[in-house]
Design an enzyme around this catalytic site. Structure first.
Site, PDB file in Angstrom:
ATOM      1  N   HIS A   1       0.569 -60.272  28.071  1.00  0.00           N
ATOM      2  CA  HIS A   1       0.694 -59.744  29.437  1.00  0.00           C
ATOM      3  C   HIS A   1      -0.543 -60.194  30.197  1.00  0.00           C
ATOM      4  O   HIS A   1      -1.647 -59.732  29.907  1.00  0.00           O
ATOM      5  CB  HIS A   1       0.747 -58.216  29.414  1.00  0.00           C
ATOM      6  CG  HIS A   1       1.874 -57.666  28.605  1.00  0.00           C
ATOM      7  ND1 HIS A   1       3.114 -57.381  29.144  1.00  0.00           N
ATOM      8  CD2 HIS A   1       1.968 -57.360  27.287  1.00  0.00           C
ATOM      9  CE1 HIS A   1       3.911 -56.913  28.187  1.00  0.00           C
ATOM     10  NE2 HIS A   1       3.229 -56.888  27.053  1.00  0.00           N
ATOM     11  N   PHE A   2      -0.367 -61.107  31.140  1.00  0.00           N
ATOM     12  CA  PHE A   2      -1.523 -61.632  31.876  1.00  0.00           C
ATOM     13  C   PHE A   2      -1.608 -61.054  33.302  1.00  0.00           C
ATOM     14  O   PHE A   2      -2.480 -61.412  34.063  1.00  0.00           O
ATOM     15  CB  PHE A   2      -1.513 -63.169  31.885  1.00  0.00           C
ATOM     16  CG  PHE A   2      -1.945 -63.796  30.564  1.00  0.00           C
ATOM     17  CD1 PHE A   2      -2.331 -63.020  29.468  1.00  0.00           C
ATOM     18  CD2 PHE A   2      -1.962 -65.179  30.415  1.00  0.00           C
ATOM     19  CE1 PHE A   2      -2.730 -63.606  28.258  1.00  0.00           C
ATOM     20  CE2 PHE A   2      -2.369 -65.774  29.216  1.00  0.00           C
ATOM     21  CZ  PHE A   2      -2.745 -64.992  28.140  1.00  0.00           C
ATOM     22  N   ARG A   3      -0.649 -60.190  33.668  1.00  0.00           N
ATOM     23  CA  ARG A   3      -0.775 -59.292  34.835  1.00  0.00           C
ATOM     24  C   ARG A   3      -0.626 -59.941  36.205  1.00  0.00           C
ATOM     25  O   ARG A   3      -0.851 -59.263  37.204  1.00  0.00           O
ATOM     26  CB  ARG A   3      -2.125 -58.553  34.817  1.00  0.00           C
ATOM     27  CG  ARG A   3      -2.442 -57.840  33.534  1.00  0.00           C
ATOM     28  CD  ARG A   3      -1.407 -56.794  33.260  1.00  0.00           C
ATOM     29  NE  ARG A   3      -1.767 -55.906  32.163  1.00  0.00           N
ATOM     30  CZ  ARG A   3      -0.869 -55.284  31.410  1.00  0.00           C
ATOM     31  NH1 ARG A   3       0.417 -55.439  31.630  1.00  0.00           N
ATOM     32  NH2 ARG A   3      -1.237 -54.480  30.459  1.00  0.00           N
TER      33      ARG A   3
ATOM     34  N   ASN B   1       6.826 -58.005  32.865  1.00  0.00           N
ATOM     35  CA  ASN B   1       6.542 -56.707  33.506  1.00  0.00           C
ATOM     36  C   ASN B   1       5.298 -56.793  34.388  1.00  0.00           C
ATOM     37  O   ASN B   1       4.323 -56.087  34.195  1.00  0.00           O
ATOM     38  CB  ASN B   1       6.403 -55.598  32.456  1.00  0.00           C
ATOM     39  CG  ASN B   1       5.327 -55.868  31.435  1.00  0.00           C
ATOM     40  OD1 ASN B   1       5.041 -57.015  31.112  1.00  0.00           O
ATOM     41  ND2 ASN B   1       4.709 -54.824  30.911  1.00  0.00           N
TER      42      ASN B   1
ATOM     43  N   HIS C   1       7.047 -56.393  18.233  1.00  0.00           N
ATOM     44  CA  HIS C   1       6.018 -55.433  17.794  1.00  0.00           C
ATOM     45  C   HIS C   1       6.549 -54.263  16.951  1.00  0.00           C
ATOM     46  O   HIS C   1       6.471 -53.100  17.365  1.00  0.00           O
ATOM     47  CB  HIS C   1       5.179 -54.920  18.958  1.00  0.00           C
ATOM     48  CG  HIS C   1       5.893 -54.537  20.221  1.00  0.00           C
ATOM     49  ND1 HIS C   1       7.075 -53.875  20.253  1.00  0.00           N
ATOM     50  CD2 HIS C   1       5.544 -54.717  21.520  1.00  0.00           C
ATOM     51  CE1 HIS C   1       7.424 -53.664  21.507  1.00  0.00           C
ATOM     52  NE2 HIS C   1       6.517 -54.169  22.286  1.00  0.00           N
TER      53      HIS C   1
ATOM     54  N   ASP D   1       0.751 -59.124  21.842  1.00  0.00           N
ATOM     55  CA  ASP D   1       1.016 -58.124  22.886  1.00  0.00           C
ATOM     56  C   ASP D   1      -0.262 -57.836  23.677  1.00  0.00           C
ATOM     57  O   ASP D   1      -0.487 -56.694  24.115  1.00  0.00           O
ATOM     58  CB  ASP D   1       1.614 -56.843  22.292  1.00  0.00           C
ATOM     59  CG  ASP D   1       2.255 -55.943  23.348  1.00  0.00           C
ATOM     60  OD1 ASP D   1       2.384 -56.377  24.508  1.00  0.00           O
ATOM     61  OD2 ASP D   1       2.631 -54.810  23.006  1.00  0.00           O
TER      62      ASP D   1
ATOM     63  N   HIS E   1      -5.993 -53.614  30.370  1.00  0.00           N
ATOM     64  CA  HIS E   1      -6.123 -52.623  31.442  1.00  0.00           C
ATOM     65  C   HIS E   1      -7.620 -52.427  31.622  1.00  0.00           C
ATOM     66  O   HIS E   1      -8.398 -52.639  30.678  1.00  0.00           O
ATOM     67  CB  HIS E   1      -5.485 -51.289  31.040  1.00  0.00           C
ATOM     68  CG  HIS E   1      -4.016 -51.368  30.772  1.00  0.00           C
ATOM     69  ND1 HIS E   1      -3.066 -51.423  31.772  1.00  0.00           N
ATOM     70  CD2 HIS E   1      -3.324 -51.406  29.610  1.00  0.00           C
ATOM     71  CE1 HIS E   1      -1.852 -51.488  31.232  1.00  0.00           C
ATOM     72  NE2 HIS E   1      -1.990 -51.485  29.922  1.00  0.00           N
TER      73      HIS E   1
HETATM   74  O1  DOR Z   1       1.085 -51.191  24.942  1.00  0.00           O
HETATM   75  C1  DOR Z   1       1.797 -51.897  25.636  1.00  0.00           C
HETATM   76  N1  DOR Z   1       1.342 -52.428  26.781  1.00  0.00           N
HETATM   77  N2  DOR Z   1       3.055 -52.120  25.253  1.00  0.00           N
HETATM   78  C2  DOR Z   1       3.934 -52.720  26.063  1.00  0.00           C
HETATM   79  O2  DOR Z   1       5.063 -52.838  25.708  1.00  0.00           O
HETATM   80  C3  DOR Z   1       3.529 -53.182  27.401  1.00  0.00           C
HETATM   81  C4  DOR Z   1       2.102 -53.414  27.467  1.00  0.00           C
HETATM   82  C5  DOR Z   1       1.593 -53.560  28.890  1.00  0.00           C
HETATM   83  O3  DOR Z   1       2.173 -54.373  29.621  1.00  0.00           O
HETATM   84  O4  DOR Z   1       0.636 -52.899  29.234  1.00  0.00           O
END
Ligand code: DOR
Length: 447
Positions: A63-65, A95, A236, A309, A313
């Site tokens: 996830h590179f946001r 996402n 996962h 994964d 944050h």
């Molecule tokens: O812990 C997680 N963070 N699991 C996920 O499925 C999504 C990911 C996120 O995008 O923060």
């Protein structure tokens, strides 16, 4: 003759074996691998005596946001952390904000990565309750796979309509990747804990996101894929119970495959006391017995792929109350180091590590010419010093600036990473060349 780089005296691991050889790169690809290439002409020569040379890792879940959450991370920063960690290709999750659930958003991501990604890249498409018609038309030229959040996590993507799920599993031409945690079970568990009046804490995470929630959802995904012939990749996995859903054997014989992530191989619920919210992720880290079942499933070829994964944050977001802290942790810079440590502890062999973290995603998704030390493949490589050391809390390149491995010293050091033949990491710093990442190419799946 194009640009040539000669890597001498390395100990190579690929395709189930480990051997001493020299490796010649020409025009970005592996031109030759041979016992002695020292007489070859080259523009650059690197002596890898005492080092291991592996294919760069291919991470099928990061996830590179970007777009939307650039205060957490972006493609440039996270791909830098990835190459410093020996990951040379990644597949990024939908996402983001807005989510990658339509073709415009998908094309926007490819445009953002071009010229800015230090590693090779591809994107997964996000399924919703309403976009099966778009998914039906996606081919190997569009995306790596189709991500289905069967349980809610970070962001808004969720498929909670059974008819939509059937439609997606029926029509997808790409691998369907599922996040399996049953939402109703999670909500009921949370409500029950809240009724006790107790303030929820990080160690409650696996009591809310329980093994039952995982098993219910992954059983449903596997049942659908068996019935509909879907190419399913369950992401996962975290529990012993779910291992019974998957068959042992090579990826070539399966249309249902399984993934495990490095943090679930490394941590267990004892670590909540030390790491608090920083360990909170979805699915939750579970027990020591679960972790050991994941190790066993990996070496028995019940689990096919190792990924991260990687889910950055900010420290500020993570360090608030449990109830408001987002789930996920940054991992790309340390995943190979962590796996090498597990290898040193006897959990898996080096050949198995390379198989699961480098070859397997290439095979599962049909990545063209990457993932192996083979003549003709792109020169995506990582050189590791088995006598080096890496402080897990220092030199962090992920924009979030923290690591769950602060205080831990890994017993290896990554001395070099090459992406498409370009050295992008020298063991200390990113090389100042312009980002060398290319878009991944895929073969169609046999369906
Ligand atoms: O812990 C997680 N963070 N699991 C996920 O499925 C999504 C990911 C996120 O995008 O923060």
């Amino acid at each position: 003759m194009g640009h040539r780089t000669l890597l001498l005296n390395g100990t190579l691991t690929s395709d189930g074996r480990t051997w001493q050889a020299d490796l010649l790169i020409e025009n970005g690809r592996i031109e030759r691998i041979d016992a002695d290439l020292s007489s070859q002409q080259a523009d650059d020569i690197v002596d890898l005596a005492g080092m291991r040379l592996l294919p760069g890792l291919i991470d099928d879940q990061v996830h590179f946001r970007e777009p939307g959450w650039e205060h957490k991370a972006n493609i440039a920063s996270e791909s830098a952390a990835a190459v410093a960690g020996g990951i040379t290709s990644y597949m990024e999750m939908p996402n983001t904000m807005p989510p990658t659930d339509n073709l415009d958003a998908l094309h926007d991501k490819y445009a953002r990565a071009a010229g800015r990604s230090r590693a090779n890249y591809a994107f997964h498409f996000g399924a919703t309750n309403d976009n099966a018609d778009v998914i039906a038309r996606l081919t190997h030229r569009d995306c790596a796979g189709v991500k289905v959040f069967m349980g809610a996590s970070t962001g808004t993507l969720l498929v909670d309509d059974d008819d939509a799920l059937e439609a997606i599993f029926s029509v997808a031409q790409r691998v369907v990747l599922t996040h399996c945690e049953d939402n109703q079970t999670i909500q009921a568990n949370r409500a029950e804990l809240e009724r006790t009046g107790k303030t929820l804490a990080p160690a409650d995470h696996p009591r809310i996101r329980t093994r039952e929630a995982c098993l219910k959802s992954s059983s449903k995904a596997v049942e659908l894929a068996r019935r509909l012939g879907t190419h399913l990749h369950v992401l996962h996995l975290t529990t012993l119970d779910e291992m019974a859903l998957f068959a042992a054997g090579p990826i070539a014989d399966k249309h249902i495959t399984a993934e495990v992530c490095v943090h679930h191989l490394w941590f267990c619920d004892d670590d909540y006391a030390r790491l608090g919210n920083r360990l909170v992720c979805n699915p939750a880290v579970k027990t020591e017995a679960d972790r050991s079942a994941l190790h066993t499933a990996l070496i028995e070829d019940v689990i096919d792929v190792i990924a991260t994964d990687h889910a950055p944050h900010t420290a500020e977001e993570k360090d608030g109350d449990y109830a408001s802290a987002p789930a996920g942790l940054p991992l790309v810079q340390h995943s190979l180091l962590l796996l090498l440590e597990l290898q040193g502890a006897g959990v898996l062999s080096l050949e198995q590590l390379v198989h699961k973290a480098c070859h397997a995603a290439a095979e599962r998704f049909g990545v063209v010419d990457r993932g192996y030390l083979r003549e003709g493949c792109w020169a995506d490589l990582v050189a590791v010093d088995p006598n080096g050391a890496t402080d897990g809390g220092a030199g962090l390149l992920s924009q979030c600036g923290w690591s769950p491995f602060a205080g831990h010293t890994f017993g290896h050091r990554i001395r070099g990473t090459w992406v498409n033949g370009v050295r992008v990491w020298d063991g200390e710093r990113l090389l100042p060349e312009k980002p060398a990442g290319m878009r991944l190419e895929f073969n169609p799946l046999n369906r």
